[in-house]
Design a protein around this motif. Structure first.
Motif, PDB file in Angstrom:
ATOM      1  N   THR A   3       1.034  -1.227  -0.085  1.00  0.00           N
ATOM      2  CA  THR A   3      -0.003  -0.045   0.078  1.00  0.00           C
ATOM      3  C   THR A   3       0.307   0.753  -0.098  1.00  0.00           C
ATOM      4  O   THR A   3       0.664   1.871  -0.737  1.00  0.00           O
ATOM      5  CB  THR A   3      -0.882  -0.121   1.621  1.00  0.00           C
ATOM      6  OG1 THR A   3      -1.845  -0.596   1.212  1.00  0.00           O
ATOM      7  CG2 THR A   3      -1.610   1.222   1.501  1.00  0.00           C
ATOM      8  N   PHE A   7       0.811   4.376  -3.094  1.00  0.00           N
ATOM      9  CA  PHE A   7       0.806   5.494  -2.523  1.00  0.00           C
ATOM     10  C   PHE A   7       1.675   6.524  -3.257  1.00  0.00           C
ATOM     11  O   PHE A   7       1.178   7.354  -3.705  1.00  0.00           O
ATOM     12  CB  PHE A   7       0.096   5.311  -1.159  1.00  0.00           C
ATOM     13  CG  PHE A   7      -1.431   5.379  -0.418  1.00  0.00           C
ATOM     14  CD1 PHE A   7      -1.928   5.581  -1.371  1.00  0.00           C
ATOM     15  CD2 PHE A   7      -1.021   4.954   0.349  1.00  0.00           C
ATOM     16  CE1 PHE A   7      -3.862   5.354  -1.179  1.00  0.00           C
ATOM     17  CE2 PHE A   7      -2.648   4.836   0.951  1.00  0.00           C
ATOM     18  CZ  PHE A   7      -3.539   4.876   0.644  1.00  0.00           C
ATOM     19  N   ALA A  11       1.806   9.186  -6.771  1.00  0.00           N
ATOM     20  CA  ALA A  11       1.434  10.617  -5.890  1.00  0.00           C
ATOM     21  C   ALA A  11       2.270  11.297  -7.208  1.00  0.00           C
ATOM     22  O   ALA A  11       2.055  12.220  -7.869  1.00  0.00           O
ATOM     23  CB  ALA A  11       1.400  10.737  -4.881  1.00  0.00           C
ATOM     24  N   LEU A  48      -3.159   3.143  -7.699  1.00  0.00           N
ATOM     25  CA  LEU A  48      -4.252   2.997  -6.484  1.00  0.00           C
ATOM     26  C   LEU A  48      -4.985   1.509  -7.153  1.00  0.00           C
ATOM     27  O   LEU A  48      -5.781   1.488  -5.628  1.00  0.00           O
ATOM     28  CB  LEU A  48      -5.071   4.051  -7.012  1.00  0.00           C
ATOM     29  CG  LEU A  48      -4.759   5.829  -6.459  1.00  0.00           C
ATOM     30  CD1 LEU A  48      -5.907   6.517  -6.396  1.00  0.00           C
ATOM     31  CD2 LEU A  48      -4.043   5.339  -4.950  1.00  0.00           C
ATOM     32  N   VAL A  51      -3.893  -0.817  -3.656  1.00  0.00           N
ATOM     33  CA  VAL A  51      -4.209  -0.325  -2.383  1.00  0.00           C
ATOM     34  C   VAL A  51      -4.756  -1.586  -1.570  1.00  0.00           C
ATOM     35  O   VAL A  51      -5.510  -1.862  -2.147  1.00  0.00           O
ATOM     36  CB  VAL A  51      -4.384   0.917  -2.183  1.00  0.00           C
ATOM     37  CG1 VAL A  51      -4.715   1.422  -1.219  1.00  0.00           C
ATOM     38  CG2 VAL A  51      -3.871   1.970  -3.313  1.00  0.00           C
ATOM     39  N   ALA A  59      -9.655   2.923  -0.936  1.00  0.00           N
ATOM     40  CA  ALA A  59      -8.460   3.949  -1.117  1.00  0.00           C
ATOM     41  C   ALA A  59      -7.699   5.310  -1.287  1.00  0.00           C
ATOM     42  O   ALA A  59      -7.717   6.031  -0.695  1.00  0.00           O
ATOM     43  CB  ALA A  59      -8.310   3.191  -1.656  1.00  0.00           C
ATOM     44  N   TYR A  60      -8.822   6.149  -2.416  1.00  0.00           N
ATOM     45  CA  TYR A  60      -9.194   6.957  -2.759  1.00  0.00           C
ATOM     46  C   TYR A  60      -9.224   7.800  -1.308  1.00  0.00           C
ATOM     47  O   TYR A  60      -8.461   9.215  -1.627  1.00  0.00           O
ATOM     48  CB  TYR A  60     -10.085   7.222  -4.044  1.00  0.00           C
ATOM     49  CG  TYR A  60     -10.138   6.116  -4.560  1.00  0.00           C
ATOM     50  CD1 TYR A  60      -8.779   5.459  -5.287  1.00  0.00           C
ATOM     51  CD2 TYR A  60     -11.304   5.867  -5.178  1.00  0.00           C
ATOM     52  CE1 TYR A  60      -9.940   4.553  -5.960  1.00  0.00           C
ATOM     53  CE2 TYR A  60     -11.743   5.338  -6.090  1.00  0.00           C
ATOM     54  CZ  TYR A  60     -10.092   4.303  -6.771  1.00  0.00           C
ATOM     55  OH  TYR A  60     -10.277   3.729  -8.289  1.00  0.00           O
ATOM     56  N   TYR A  63      -6.306   7.849   0.377  1.00  0.00           N
ATOM     57  CA  TYR A  63      -4.639   8.704  -0.922  1.00  0.00           C
ATOM     58  C   TYR A  63      -4.948   9.965  -0.847  1.00  0.00           C
ATOM     59  O   TYR A  63      -3.577  10.572  -1.163  1.00  0.00           O
ATOM     60  CB  TYR A  63      -4.938   8.102  -2.215  1.00  0.00           C
ATOM     61  CG  TYR A  63      -4.151   9.359  -2.985  1.00  0.00           C
ATOM     62  CD1 TYR A  63      -2.625   8.294  -2.908  1.00  0.00           C
ATOM     63  CD2 TYR A  63      -4.523   9.829  -3.677  1.00  0.00           C
ATOM     64  CE1 TYR A  63      -2.234   8.995  -4.264  1.00  0.00           C
ATOM     65  CE2 TYR A  63      -4.012  10.287  -4.821  1.00  0.00           C
ATOM     66  CZ  TYR A  63      -3.109  10.580  -5.280  1.00  0.00           C
ATOM     67  OH  TYR A  63      -1.942  11.068  -5.789  1.00  0.00           O
ATOM     68  N   ILE A  66      -2.197  11.349   1.250  1.00  0.00           N
ATOM     69  CA  ILE A  66      -0.577  11.177   0.780  1.00  0.00           C
ATOM     70  C   ILE A  66      -1.359  12.203   0.125  1.00  0.00           C
ATOM     71  O   ILE A  66       0.597  12.772  -0.261  1.00  0.00           O
ATOM     72  CB  ILE A  66      -0.968   9.776   0.741  1.00  0.00           C
ATOM     73  CG1 ILE A  66      -1.166   8.618   1.436  1.00  0.00           C
ATOM     74  CG2 ILE A  66       0.739   9.525  -0.115  1.00  0.00           C
ATOM     75  CD1 ILE A  66      -0.119   8.837   2.827  1.00  0.00           C
ATOM     76  N   TYR A  67      -1.855  12.486  -1.469  1.00  0.00           N
ATOM     77  CA  TYR A  67      -1.787  13.781  -2.054  1.00  0.00           C
ATOM     78  C   TYR A  67      -1.182  15.123  -1.896  1.00  0.00           C
ATOM     79  O   TYR A  67       0.027  15.186  -1.930  1.00  0.00           O
ATOM     80  CB  TYR A  67      -2.773  13.443  -3.196  1.00  0.00           C
ATOM     81  CG  TYR A  67      -2.773  14.454  -4.084  1.00  0.00           C
ATOM     82  CD1 TYR A  67      -2.150  14.209  -5.610  1.00  0.00           C
ATOM     83  CD2 TYR A  67      -3.197  15.774  -3.944  1.00  0.00           C
ATOM     84  CE1 TYR A  67      -2.139  14.507  -6.197  1.00  0.00           C
ATOM     85  CE2 TYR A  67      -3.472  16.840  -4.698  1.00  0.00           C
ATOM     86  CZ  TYR A  67      -2.516  16.142  -6.100  1.00  0.00           C
ATOM     87  OH  TYR A  67      -2.658  16.878  -7.331  1.00  0.00           O
TER      88      TYR A  67
END
Length: 108
Positions: A3, A7, A11, A48, A51, A59-60, A63, A66-67
Motif C-alpha cells: 500500500t 500510494f 502520488a 491505486l 492499495v 483507498a481513494y 490517498y 498522501i497526495y
C-alpha cells in the motif's frame, strides 16, 4: 508495504501528470507535454488498484492525505518554494485523517 509503495507511486504519477497539463496551459509549454502527462495519469490510476483496502472509495479517500503531503514535497523540490508552517500543519491533519480511514478496525 504494498500500500505504501502504491500510494507513493500514485502520488508521484498524479502530480507529474497534472503538472504536465499545468505546464502546457499555465507555463505556455508545448502540447507535447500532454503525452507524458496522460501516461502519468494512467500510471496513477493503475497504482491505486494495488492499495490494500476493502473498497475503492476508502483507498481513494486515504490517498488524499498522501497526495497533499506529496504535493507539498513537489512544491519544495520541483518549484523551489518551501512549505510554511500552515502547509505542514494542514498536511499532518490530512495524513492523520488518511491513517484513520485506512487503518480503522472494521468488522469483516
Amino acid at each position: 508495504m504494498q500500500t505504501a509503495i502504491a500510494f507513493i507511486l500514485a502520488a508521484l504519477a498524479e502530480i507529474a501528470g497534472c503538472f504536465a497539463f499545468w505546464a502546457w496551459i499555465r507555463l505556455d509549454q508545448s502540447a507535447l507535454w500532454l503525452v507524458p502527462g496522460a501516461a502519468s495519469l494512467f500510471i496513477f490510476a493503475y497504482a491505486l488498484t494495488f492499495v490494500e483496502a476493502d473498497a475503492a472509495g476508502r483507498a481513494y479517500a486515504a490517498y488524499g492525505g498522501i497526495y497533499i503531503g506529496a504535493s507539498l514535497l513537489w512544491l519544495w523540490v520541483v518549484e523551489g518554494l518551501r512549505p510554511d508552517r500552515w502547509d505542514l500543519t494542514g498536511a499532518l491533519v490530512c495524513l492523520l485523517g488518511a491513517a484513520i480511514i485506512l487503518l480503522a478496525p472494521r468488522p469483516a
